[in-house]
Scaffold this motif. Sequence first.
Motif, PDB file in Angstrom:
ATOM      1  N   HIS A   7       0.830  -1.213   0.000  1.00 15.85           N
ATOM      2  CA  HIS A   7       0.000   0.000   0.000  1.00 15.85           C
ATOM      3  C   HIS A   7       0.857   1.253   0.000  1.00 15.85           C
ATOM      4  O   HIS A   7       2.046   1.212   0.292  1.00 15.85           O
ATOM      5  N   ALA A   9       0.518   4.943   1.862  1.00 10.01           N
ATOM      6  CA  ALA A   9      -0.233   5.595   2.939  1.00 10.01           C
ATOM      7  C   ALA A   9      -0.149   7.105   2.776  1.00 10.01           C
ATOM      8  O   ALA A   9       0.939   7.662   2.596  1.00 10.01           O
ATOM      9  N   GLU A  54      -3.991   3.781   1.774  1.00 11.48           N
ATOM     10  CA  GLU A  54      -4.489   3.948   3.133  1.00 11.48           C
ATOM     11  C   GLU A  54      -4.478   5.432   3.467  1.00 11.48           C
ATOM     12  O   GLU A  54      -3.437   6.083   3.365  1.00 11.48           O
ATOM     13  N   HIS A  79       4.054   7.103   3.786  1.00 14.06           N
ATOM     14  CA  HIS A  79       4.982   5.980   3.599  1.00 14.06           C
ATOM     15  C   HIS A  79       4.495   5.063   2.493  1.00 14.06           C
ATOM     16  O   HIS A  79       3.347   5.141   2.060  1.00 14.06           O
ATOM     17  N   GLU A 130       7.736   0.981   4.953  1.00 12.64           N
ATOM     18  CA  GLU A 130       7.198  -0.059   5.832  1.00 12.64           C
ATOM     19  C   GLU A 130       7.418  -1.392   5.140  1.00 12.64           C
ATOM     20  O   GLU A 130       7.214  -1.503   3.926  1.00 12.64           O
TER      21      GLU A 130
HETATM   22 CO    CO Z   1       1.261   1.295   6.307  1.00 11.96          CO
END
Ligand code: CO
Length: 134
Positions: A7, A9, A54, A79, A130
């Motif tokens: 993902h 973010a 996200e 991120h 991440e």
């Molecule tokens: Co994340």
Amino acid sequence: MIGRLNHVAIAVPDLEAASATYRQVLGAKVSDPLPQPDHGVTVVFIELDNTKIELLHPMGETSPIQGFLDKNPSGGIHHVCYEVDDILAARDKLKAEGVRVLGNGEPKIGAHGKPVLFLHPKDFTGTLVELEQA
Ligand code: CO
């Protein structure tokens, strides 16, 4: 080592407005807001065909997102999350390469119920990374 993009973010100052933009303007599949008190954020998940977005909004006084929004009042990419097959092996390899792993270096359970780690943005051209166990 690096696998799929899990993902991206994005920190947002107004979760409702950002959700409406993705739902109504872009026609995306947008979840309800999901409080994550352990991480100091409320998250909205947006499902795309090949990855997820996200939307992150601060929750509580000590949210890690608040400082980011103070510096970026209209929001911005916070991120990116890459999947790895073996998060402990990935951590050990990255540490051996001189990469700074944030926190105590032990994976925490992330927003999808899987172990995650964060890597220092200065080691990845200014981007917080991440890692999530695939
Ligand atoms: Co994340």
